[in-house]
Design a protein around this motif. Structure first.
Motif, PDB file in Angstrom:
ATOM      1  N   THR A  89       0.898  -1.323   0.077  1.00  0.00           N
ATOM      2  CA  THR A  89      -0.066  -0.033   0.081  1.00  0.00           C
ATOM      3  C   THR A  89       0.901   1.012  -0.017  1.00  0.00           C
ATOM      4  N   ILE A  90       1.996   1.178   0.712  1.00  0.00           N
ATOM      5  CA  ILE A  90       2.906   2.426   0.734  1.00  0.00           C
ATOM      6  C   ILE A  90       3.346   2.640  -0.655  1.00  0.00           C
ATOM      7  N   VAL A  91       3.841   1.568  -1.228  1.00  0.00           N
ATOM      8  CA  VAL A  91       4.608   1.467  -2.480  1.00  0.00           C
ATOM      9  C   VAL A  91       3.491   2.098  -3.460  1.00  0.00           C
ATOM     10  N   TYR A  92       2.291   1.511  -3.526  1.00  0.00           N
ATOM     11  CA  TYR A  92       1.068   2.166  -4.154  1.00  0.00           C
ATOM     12  C   TYR A  92       0.889   3.685  -4.233  1.00  0.00           C
ATOM     13  N   VAL A  96       1.624   6.125  -6.837  1.00  0.00           N
ATOM     14  CA  VAL A  96       0.746   7.023  -7.699  1.00  0.00           C
ATOM     15  C   VAL A  96       0.967   8.597  -7.756  1.00  0.00           C
ATOM     16  N   SER A  97       1.316   8.758  -6.398  1.00  0.00           N
ATOM     17  CA  SER A  97       1.990  10.391  -6.185  1.00  0.00           C
ATOM     18  C   SER A  97       3.001  10.540  -7.082  1.00  0.00           C
ATOM     19  N   PHE A  98       3.988   9.719  -7.241  1.00  0.00           N
ATOM     20  CA  PHE A  98       5.134   9.778  -7.909  1.00  0.00           C
ATOM     21  C   PHE A  98       4.690  10.111  -9.484  1.00  0.00           C
ATOM     22  N   LEU A  99       3.961   9.084 -10.046  1.00  0.00           N
ATOM     23  CA  LEU A  99       3.281   8.935 -11.198  1.00  0.00           C
ATOM     24  C   LEU A  99       2.633  10.135 -11.678  1.00  0.00           C
ATOM     25  N   THR A 100       1.779  10.677 -10.674  1.00  0.00           N
ATOM     26  CA  THR A 100       1.025  11.773 -11.222  1.00  0.00           C
ATOM     27  C   THR A 100       1.896  13.013 -11.175  1.00  0.00           C
ATOM     28  N   LYS A 101       2.794  13.150 -10.164  1.00  0.00           N
ATOM     29  CA  LYS A 101       3.904  14.347 -10.257  1.00  0.00           C
ATOM     30  C   LYS A 101       4.620  14.157 -11.644  1.00  0.00           C
ATOM     31  N   SER A 102       5.078  12.864 -11.843  1.00  0.00           N
ATOM     32  CA  SER A 102       5.870  12.619 -13.240  1.00  0.00           C
ATOM     33  C   SER A 102       5.192  13.290 -14.515  1.00  0.00           C
ATOM     34  N   ILE A 103       3.855  12.841 -14.445  1.00  0.00           N
ATOM     35  CA  ILE A 103       3.064  13.164 -15.519  1.00  0.00           C
ATOM     36  C   ILE A 103       2.902  14.743 -15.659  1.00  0.00           C
ATOM     37  N   GLU A 104       2.636  15.313 -14.391  1.00  0.00           N
ATOM     38  CA  GLU A 104       2.697  16.665 -14.537  1.00  0.00           C
ATOM     39  C   GLU A 104       3.766  17.427 -14.649  1.00  0.00           C
ATOM     40  N   SER A 105       5.015  16.642 -14.361  1.00  0.00           N
ATOM     41  CA  SER A 105       6.116  17.326 -14.690  1.00  0.00           C
ATOM     42  C   SER A 105       6.471  17.437 -16.014  1.00  0.00           C
ATOM     43  N   THR A 275      -3.094   5.102 -12.870  1.00  0.00           N
ATOM     44  CA  THR A 275      -3.735   5.191 -11.801  1.00  0.00           C
ATOM     45  C   THR A 275      -4.559   3.772 -11.782  1.00  0.00           C
ATOM     46  N   MET A 276      -5.170   3.610 -12.708  1.00  0.00           N
ATOM     47  CA  MET A 276      -6.053   2.507 -12.557  1.00  0.00           C
ATOM     48  C   MET A 276      -5.370   1.141 -12.450  1.00  0.00           C
ATOM     49  N   THR A 277      -4.338   1.263 -13.422  1.00  0.00           N
ATOM     50  CA  THR A 277      -3.551   0.138 -13.609  1.00  0.00           C
ATOM     51  C   THR A 277      -2.765  -0.289 -12.318  1.00  0.00           C
ATOM     52  N   LEU A 278      -2.265   0.749 -11.772  1.00  0.00           N
ATOM     53  CA  LEU A 278      -1.451   0.733 -10.755  1.00  0.00           C
ATOM     54  C   LEU A 278      -2.480   0.015  -9.358  1.00  0.00           C
TER      55      LEU A 278
END
Lengths: 704, 186
Positions: A89-92, A96-105, A275-278
């Motif tokens: 759950t922590i990794v998830y 998700v946070s990392f992915l969202t930020k990465s996409i935004e970046s 996010t859904m895939t994750l």
């Protein structure tokens, strides 16, 4: 279950891989397939949830039913699940946070501005180049327009080369090519202009930029001014490629810009999809881990459950319980050791059971022997406590209870006080503890006027430091009686033999003396002689009778068994006493009582008993004799009751012994002979006093 | 009036919902009409008109440089002696609509990969309104049969994120299967 989970895990991994691939590779998985995969994954997750829910329900049910190992399994499942769920759950969440930020970046203002700037630069460059072409084309058009028509081709070629233009073509208003200039060794023939381009060009200038085969071309359309100041009918078309260095860069910037715009446009979709895939990955990972934890927990707890169950079975006494040895680890070793232990325990138990069975058999055998033993056996320990005894002992000593085991061997154990001296003597011997060898003694008692002779044999039994005493108690009354009777029979036989022989000569001699002297003697002497010879003859007769009775008593048992009616026999015998004043009453259940016996001997018994009764009734005013015959399934009993003087207490116990009589002239052999005949017929004779008066004799004969 | 004031908010909400439903109900689609089938020199040629309607979302995507590739499928089938349809001809072609950021123009590529550039999207769509004499292949001159035409936006050429977008309707730009009964052609 484990196969299901393994299969499910493989399917899940395959689905996830396909899902991940479908995000990046359009050729491998189409969008429709992606949706299908997504649905499959969701269905799969739902199936896993259902599967796990069922497993949890089953586990809780097992815990409720207190099935062995279920609690351990639950704990292990919880532990495994916790260990997996928390980090995943922590990794998830981090992912998700990392992915969202990465996409935004990817989409920041600087990048967009840079790309926009690059594109604008390209556009400006193209505009400048187009402007340059516009100037060149207009200059060319004016030059051609101002020149003579005959020199058009020459001017066109000169200026085209001068302006470094790739191609210049002059059309009329009908798109008919009038002049061309260009390097047609390397270029294809000029394409005809579109009508709308020519129309637009008629306004003064029309320029356009086109991309053809990855190269950018500029096309300029300018009407050629006419000298006649009328509307131009000729249009010059200038085609000029953008230099490759500029074209490549511009196209590259455009491509990157478009990619960026595409990505920017689909960023929200990207976020949702990733996010859904994750989330699916998380769910699949957690659910697979939980499902796997069930399998692992069961695998771990199974041997322990089996061990616990087996221990429970062993506690119940089932020692043949073994557990399958499936693993080589510590648990496997434990199971192996347990199996070895149970095997040994089972062998030991079997051996012990066999020993116990043997012991039981021996004990039963001993019990049977002891029970059927005519001797009483009592085992007493050093403290005088009864450890074992048989029924015969309890009968002989007349124990208060049938079982007197573990009770002190004292006077209290017997109901009858006559045995107290025996018990005391035994106790004295035992408590003295001086007995080393076998010791025995005999004891005479008078139990209810019956003489009893009891022989006690004490044998010490040493076992290590303990010492027990085995008492063998025999009621040797009958044996002694038998021996005595045998001795008497022998004496009677010898006496009969010795006495009977001279009796006849004595009688004959007396009669001969009388015969010889009767004529020679006076009346007085004759009377005296006759009296004397009569006395001799009578006494000889008496002696003969006595000797006959001796002979009868000592004769060997010989019976002539046949069936006869006992009632008739009684009737016949009673007839003989009709002349007497004795009132004889005969009672019977019926008048046909058949019995198999020696009729003469039974007759002798009945006469003897009636004679005895008759002797007792001599002094009675109202002599009465009641004979009652009964017949049951096993026995025929006749009871003879009189109201005579009865038998004294002293004689009662010894009444069947030879030479025991209350009569003055009796030989004392009558009842002895009766007893002997009844014994020969396996019957029982008892003599007892009546409650009020007289004697009662009961004879029971078996129905053969 | 008070009552109206009270319910005004609710009315606005209802109006917004109804407007949204109406807006959503304007479907983006392709309408095929005026089909004409010519048989010439052993080949069938199809001409038809098509009206492409795109929603603002699609237009925005186009303006961002996302290319729209349309797939047109033509099928000629004929009933055989068993009453079943047997396929006589099958042909597809693509035409593309794309915004060229560098040139700031909409580019239309036709079935022959002929490119045309337009300043606005409507002109570009207009360019695609009539397809003329599309050679769908060699065949015998059929006495009877059915031509089926269908045009649709091929989503596999869209960016992956849009392809698998859950709002499926946004990218469902397609026509009905439009049939044309073949009679005796001269």
């Amino acid at each position: 279950m484990r196969y299901v989970i393994t299969t499910v895990a493989f399917i899940g991994i395959a689905l996830l891989i396909l899902l991940a691939k479908s995000l990046s590779n359009a050729e491998l998985v189409s969008s429709d397939t992606f949706r299908l995969l997504l649905i499959f994954n969701i269905v799969f997750v739902c199936a896993l949830i259902v599967l796990i829910t069922i497993q949890i329900a089953k586990l809780l049910q097992n815990v409720k039913k207190e099935i062995l190992g279920s609690r351990l399994t639950m704990r292990l499942v919880l532990s495994f699940a916790t260990v997996v769920i928390i980090p995943v759950t922590i990794v998830y969440l981090v992912s998700v946070s990392f992915l969202t930020k990465s996409i935004e970046s990817w989409f920041n203002v600087q990048v967009e501005s840079a790309l926009q700037g690059g594109l604008s630069l390209g556009q400006k460059t193209l505009d400048i180049l187009l402007k340059d072409i516009e100037l060149k084309s207009k200059s060319l058009a004016y030059s051609i327009g101002a020149a003579e028509e005959s020199s058009t081709t020459e001017i066109l070629n000169d200026l085209r080369e001068k302006f470094s233009i790739q191609e210049a073509v002059i059309f009329d208003s009908n798109s008919k090519i009038l002049n061309v200039s260009g390097d047609y060794n390397t270029l294809p023939l000029p394409a005809l202009p579109k009508q709308e381009d020519l129309i637009r060009a008629s306004e003064g200038f029309f320029g356009k930029i086109e991309e053809v085969d990855g190269k950018i071309f500029m096309k300029a359309y300018v009407p050629i001014p006419s000298k006649e100041l009328i509307k131009s009918e000729k249009i010059i078309q200038i085609t000029q490629p953008i230099p490759e260095s500029i074209s490549d860069i511009a196209l590259s910037v455009e491509s990157v810009y478009e990619d960026y715009q595409t990505l920017a446009y689909s960023r929200s979709s990207l976020k949702i999809i990733y996010t859904m895939t994750l989330t699916l990955v998380l769910l699949l990972a957690i659910l697979s881990a939980v499902a796997a934890s069930f399998v692992i927990s069961r695998r771990i707890s199974k041997p322990i459950s089996l061990l616990a169950e087996a221990t429970r079975q062993i506690a119940k006494g089932k020692y043949n319980k073994t557990i399958p040895e499936n693993s080589r680890d510590e648990l496997g070793l434990l199971v192996m050791s347990f199996n070895s232990m149970t095997m040994k325990l089972n062998d030991a138990t079997k051996s012990s059971q066999k020993s116990r069975e043997r012991l039981e058999i021996a004990r039963a055998f001993l019990d049977k022997i002891l029970t059927n033993l005519s001797s009483g056996v009592i085992v007493i320990d050093k403290d005088g406590v009864i450890k074992l005894h048989n029924i015969t002992a309890s009968k002989i000593i007349e124990f208060k209870k049938i079982d007197m085991t573990n009770i002190k061997f004292t006077n209290d154990i017997s109901k009858n006080k006559i045995y107290e001296p025996i018990i005391q003597k035994i106790n004295r011997i035992i408590l003295a503890k001086k007995i080393v060898k076998e010791q025995s003694f005999e004891f005479n008692t008078n139990n209810k006027n019956n003489e009893e002779i009891i022989r006690v044999q004490i044998t010490p039994l040493k076992r290590e430091k303990n010492i027990s005493y085995i008492l063998v108690i025999d009621d040797i009354t009958e044996l002694t009686k038998g021996q005595r009777n045998q001795a008497w029979s022998e004496i009677a036989r010898r006496l009969a033999h010795e006495i009977k022989n001279p009796l006849t000569p004595i009688q004959l001699s007396a009669e001969r003396i009388e015969h010889k002297l009767k004529d020679k003697l006076s009346n007085e002497d004759l009377i005296m002689l006759r009296k004397s010879t009569a006395t001799i003859v009578n006494q000889v007769f008496a002696l003969k009778t006595m000797v006959n009775e001796f002979s009868e008593y000592s004769r060997p048992p010989e019976r002539k068994i046949k069936a006869f009616n006992l009632f008739e026999l009684f009737e016949n015998i009673i007839e003989l006493y009709q002349a007497t004043k004795i009132k004889i009453i005969l009672k019977a259940t019926n008048n046909k009582i058949s019995i198999k016996a020696d009729e003469n001997k039974i007759r002798q018994v009945i006469i003897n008993l009636i004679e005895n009764a008759k002797d007792g009734l001599i002094k009675e005013n109202k002599p009465e004799l009641i004979i009652n015959i009964t017949d049951d399934n096993k026995w025929i009993t006749f009871i003879i009751k009189d109201n005579g003087m009865g038998i004294s207490e002293e004689l009662m116990g010894r009444i069947f012994e030879p030479y025991v009589t209350s009569k003055k002239n009796g030989t004392g052999l009558g009842l002895a002979i009766v007893n002997k005949i009844i014994e020969e017929h396996s019957g029982i004779i008892e003599i007892m006093k009546n409650k009020v008066k007289g004697t009662c004799v009961s004879v029971r004969l078996p129905k053969l | 009036m008070r009552y109206l004031k009270k319910i005004s908010n609710k009315l606005v909400l209802i109006w917004m919902i109804l407007f949204s439903i109406h807006a959503y109900s304007i479907e983006q689609k392709i309408e095929i009409s005026d089909i004409k089938l010519d048989f010439k020199e052993g080949h069938y040629f199809v001409s038809y008109s098509q009206s492409i309607t795109l929603l603002s979302e699609a237009k925005e995507a186009l303006s961002k440089g996302i290319p729209f590739k349309f797939l047109v499928t033509a099928k000629i089938s004929q009933k055989n002696k068993y009453g079943l349809n047997s396929l006589i001809l099958y042909k597809i072609f693509y035409f593309q609509l794309k915004y060229k950021s560098l040139l700031q123009k909409y580019m239309v590529s036709d079935m022959n990969d002929q490119k045309s550039y337009f300043s606005n999207i409507d002109d570009a769509i207009m360019r695609l309104s009539y397809i003329e004499k599309w050679d769908i292949g060699p065949s015998n001159n059929l006495k009877e049969g059915t031509l089926e035409l269908k045009a649709k936006l091929d989503k596999k050429y869209l960016p992956k994120a849009l392809q698998i977008n859950f709002n499926k309707k946004s990218w469902d730009v397609e026509s009905e299967i439009t049939k044309y009964e073949i009679g005796k052609l001269n």
